[in-house]
Write a protein that holds these residues in place. Structure first.
Motif, PDB file in Angstrom:
ATOM      1  N   GLU A 194      56.751  49.037  63.924  1.00 45.14           N
ATOM      2  CA  GLU A 194      55.917  47.839  63.856  1.00 45.14           C
ATOM      3  C   GLU A 194      56.754  46.561  63.768  1.00 45.14           C
ATOM      4  N   LEU A 195      57.862  46.608  63.039  1.00 45.39           N
ATOM      5  CA  LEU A 195      58.720  45.426  62.944  1.00 45.39           C
ATOM      6  C   LEU A 195      59.265  45.062  64.320  1.00 45.39           C
ATOM      7  N   ALA A 196      59.623  46.075  65.096  1.00 42.83           N
ATOM      8  CA  ALA A 196      60.109  45.821  66.451  1.00 42.83           C
ATOM      9  C   ALA A 196      58.996  45.313  67.354  1.00 42.83           C
ATOM     10  N   GLU A 197      57.803  45.928  67.264  1.00 39.45           N
ATOM     11  CA  GLU A 197      56.703  45.567  68.156  1.00 39.45           C
ATOM     12  C   GLU A 197      56.113  44.200  67.824  1.00 39.45           C
ATOM     13  N   GLU A 198      55.912  43.914  66.539  1.00 35.53           N
ATOM     14  CA  GLU A 198      55.233  42.682  66.149  1.00 35.53           C
ATOM     15  C   GLU A 198      56.174  41.488  66.062  1.00 35.53           C
ATOM     16  N   ALA A 199      57.396  41.720  65.588  1.00 36.86           N
ATOM     17  CA  ALA A 199      58.306  40.603  65.334  1.00 36.86           C
ATOM     18  C   ALA A 199      59.544  40.610  66.212  1.00 36.86           C
ATOM     19  N   GLY A 200      59.739  41.657  67.010  1.00 39.93           N
ATOM     20  CA  GLY A 200      60.930  41.730  67.843  1.00 39.93           C
ATOM     21  C   GLY A 200      62.209  41.808  67.042  1.00 39.93           C
ATOM     22  N   LEU A 201      62.156  42.552  65.898  1.00 38.74           N
ATOM     23  CA  LEU A 201      63.291  42.606  64.989  1.00 38.74           C
ATOM     24  C   LEU A 201      63.643  44.040  64.615  1.00 38.74           C
ATOM     25  N   ALA A 202      64.913  44.229  64.297  1.00 35.69           N
ATOM     26  CA  ALA A 202      65.400  45.444  63.652  1.00 35.69           C
ATOM     27  C   ALA A 202      66.021  45.039  62.323  1.00 35.69           C
ATOM     28  N   ALA A 203      66.181  45.997  61.414  1.00 36.86           N
ATOM     29  CA  ALA A 203      66.762  45.710  60.097  1.00 36.86           C
ATOM     30  C   ALA A 203      67.817  46.751  59.764  1.00 36.86           C
ATOM     31  N   GLN A 204      68.884  46.302  59.121  1.00 40.12           N
ATOM     32  CA  GLN A 204      69.955  47.216  58.735  1.00 40.12           C
ATOM     33  C   GLN A 204      69.627  47.962  57.449  1.00 40.12           C
ATOM     34  N   VAL A 205      68.932  47.300  56.512  1.00 42.12           N
ATOM     35  CA  VAL A 205      68.681  47.882  55.191  1.00 42.12           C
ATOM     36  C   VAL A 205      67.177  47.966  54.944  1.00 42.12           C
ATOM     37  N   TRP A 206      66.713  49.153  54.584  1.00 42.68           N
ATOM     38  CA  TRP A 206      65.296  49.398  54.263  1.00 42.68           C
ATOM     39  C   TRP A 206      65.208  49.971  52.856  1.00 42.68           C
ATOM     40  N   GLU A 207      64.339  49.381  52.026  1.00 43.78           N
ATOM     41  CA  GLU A 207      64.160  49.853  50.649  1.00 43.78           C
ATOM     42  C   GLU A 207      62.668  49.965  50.339  1.00 43.78           C
ATOM     43  N   PRO A 208      62.234  51.067  49.722  1.00 44.62           N
ATOM     44  CA  PRO A 208      60.846  51.119  49.239  1.00 44.62           C
ATOM     45  C   PRO A 208      60.600  50.005  48.231  1.00 44.62           C
ATOM     46  N   LEU A 209      59.490  49.302  48.390  1.00 42.85           N
ATOM     47  CA  LEU A 209      59.199  48.142  47.549  1.00 42.85           C
ATOM     48  C   LEU A 209      58.015  48.378  46.626  1.00 42.85           C
ATOM     49  N   ALA A 210      56.914  48.915  47.154  1.00 44.09           N
ATOM     50  CA  ALA A 210      55.714  49.107  46.330  1.00 44.09           C
ATOM     51  C   ALA A 210      54.778  50.094  47.007  1.00 44.09           C
ATOM     52  N   PHE A 211      53.939  50.723  46.193  1.00 46.21           N
ATOM     53  CA  PHE A 211      52.910  51.658  46.651  1.00 46.21           C
ATOM     54  C   PHE A 211      51.629  51.292  45.925  1.00 46.21           C
ATOM     55  N   PHE A 212      50.499  51.266  46.664  1.00 49.35           N
ATOM     56  CA  PHE A 212      49.240  50.992  45.984  1.00 49.35           C
ATOM     57  C   PHE A 212      48.069  51.493  46.810  1.00 49.35           C
ATOM     58  N   HIS A 213      46.885  51.530  46.189  1.00 48.02           N
ATOM     59  CA  HIS A 213      45.641  51.867  46.860  1.00 48.02           C
ATOM     60  C   HIS A 213      44.904  50.571  47.173  1.00 48.02           C
ATOM     61  N   THR A 214      44.489  50.413  48.423  1.00 48.37           N
ATOM     62  CA  THR A 214      43.977  49.124  48.868  1.00 48.37           C
ATOM     63  C   THR A 214      42.589  48.806  48.322  1.00 48.37           C
ATOM     64  N   SER A 215      41.735  49.812  48.150  1.00 46.53           N
ATOM     65  CA  SER A 215      40.358  49.564  47.674  1.00 46.53           C
ATOM     66  C   SER A 215      39.789  50.867  47.157  1.00 46.53           C
ATOM     67  N   ASN A 216      40.146  51.217  45.920  1.00 47.24           N
ATOM     68  CA  ASN A 216      39.883  52.576  45.443  1.00 47.24           C
ATOM     69  C   ASN A 216      38.446  52.857  45.041  1.00 47.24           C
ATOM     70  N   SER A 217      37.554  51.871  45.178  1.00 43.54           N
ATOM     71  CA  SER A 217      36.144  52.151  44.905  1.00 43.54           C
ATOM     72  C   SER A 217      35.416  52.689  46.129  1.00 43.54           C
ATOM     73  N   SER A 218      36.032  52.556  47.309  1.00 39.40           N
ATOM     74  CA  SER A 218      35.330  52.966  48.521  1.00 39.40           C
ATOM     75  C   SER A 218      36.190  53.733  49.510  1.00 39.40           C
ATOM     76  N   THR A 219      37.504  53.791  49.314  1.00 41.14           N
ATOM     77  CA  THR A 219      38.374  54.470  50.270  1.00 41.14           C
ATOM     78  C   THR A 219      39.552  55.115  49.558  1.00 41.14           C
ATOM     79  N   GLU A 220      40.124  56.125  50.220  1.00 41.71           N
ATOM     80  CA  GLU A 220      41.313  56.781  49.688  1.00 41.71           C
ATOM     81  C   GLU A 220      42.590  56.210  50.309  1.00 41.71           C
ATOM     82  N   GLU A 221      42.512  55.054  50.968  1.00 39.88           N
ATOM     83  CA  GLU A 221      43.655  54.503  51.694  1.00 39.88           C
ATOM     84  C   GLU A 221      44.819  54.202  50.761  1.00 39.88           C
ATOM     85  N   GLU A 222      46.020  54.599  51.215  1.00 42.01           N
ATOM     86  CA  GLU A 222      47.264  54.328  50.503  1.00 42.01           C
ATOM     87  C   GLU A 222      48.086  53.318  51.303  1.00 42.01           C
ATOM     88  N   ALA A 223      48.859  52.504  50.607  1.00 45.69           N
ATOM     89  CA  ALA A 223      49.716  51.533  51.273  1.00 45.69           C
ATOM     90  C   ALA A 223      51.155  51.697  50.800  1.00 45.69           C
TER      91      ALA A 223
END
Length: 224
Positions: free
Chosen positions: A102-131
């Protein structure tokens, strides 16, 4: 400093599911209706929205501490939105694989360093979606960038502190962007904690190999 677990009841789940049925299915979302009985006596129906794809985002920072933002019209909101690069990862690709694409497709970029930053549930009263949110640095141009035929995107780089101000002012409202910015600010302020190792591994694992409890519920249905 290690955090003690938050308290929880001995038997936290108060629901007995009486039946489940599919209501709607598409390539992106699916909806089911569960009929339940609560242990305090109430009976009712619960509509649950599931996502076939995994919500992923990347806070990409350049060497001037500017955030890469993508501007686009958000159809459900009928509003224009500035956001970090984000998208839906297929069940057969890890959040890392999805966001590198997505970074390549949307922004035309690559990155040398990738780090996990955060995990959360977007709307836990109506969906099981994870971010799953990443921090990416060491940015460089990626050749071959081309927008999808249903996308009109603008790109902009905004100083990190100004992005925080726009969140607090209600100008930047996208949930993945808000959480990513506040998570990085937390780390810079010295209040961050390390992700649980098992959770950190999921940033680089494919969802089909470790379905969440909410997503696994869909396997109990005879449907699409």
């Amino acid at each position: 400093m290690d955090l003690k677990p938050l308290p929880r009841p001995e038997h936290p789940d108060p629901y007995t599911v009486l039946d489940r049925r599919f209501v709607y299915d598409s390539p992106w979302i699916r909806i089911r209706e569960d009929r339940f009985r609560h242990r305090r006596g109430a009976e009712g129906r619960y509509a649950v929205c599931g996502f076939h794809r995994t919500a992923c985002g990347v806070l990409a920072l350049d060497d001037q501490d500017r955030v890469v933002l993508v501007g686009q019209w958000r159809y459900p909101l009928e509003a224009y939105s500035w956001e970090i690069p984000e998208g839906g990862g297929d069940i057969s690709e890890s959040p890392f694989e999805a966001m590198r694409r997505e970074l390549a497709e949307e922004a035309g970029l690559a990155a040398q360093v990738w780090e996990p930053l955060a995990f959360f549930h977007t709307s836990n009263s109506s969906t099981e979606e994870e971010a799953f949110l990443f921090l990416a640095t060491g940015l460089s141009p990626f050749d071959g960038h081309q927008a999808e035929d249903d996308e009109e995107l603008l790109l902009h780089r905004e100083p990190f502190q100004d992005c925080l101000r726009r969140v607090l002012a209600g100008e930047i409202t996208d949930s993945l962007t808000v959480v990513a910015l506040l998570a990085l600010q937390g780390g810079r302020s010295g209040v961050a904690a390390a992700l649980d190792p098992a959770l950190a591994e999921r940033f680089f694992q494919r969802p089909q190999d470790h379905p969440s409890a909410g997503r696994a519920r869909w396997r109990e249905l005879d449907g699409p």
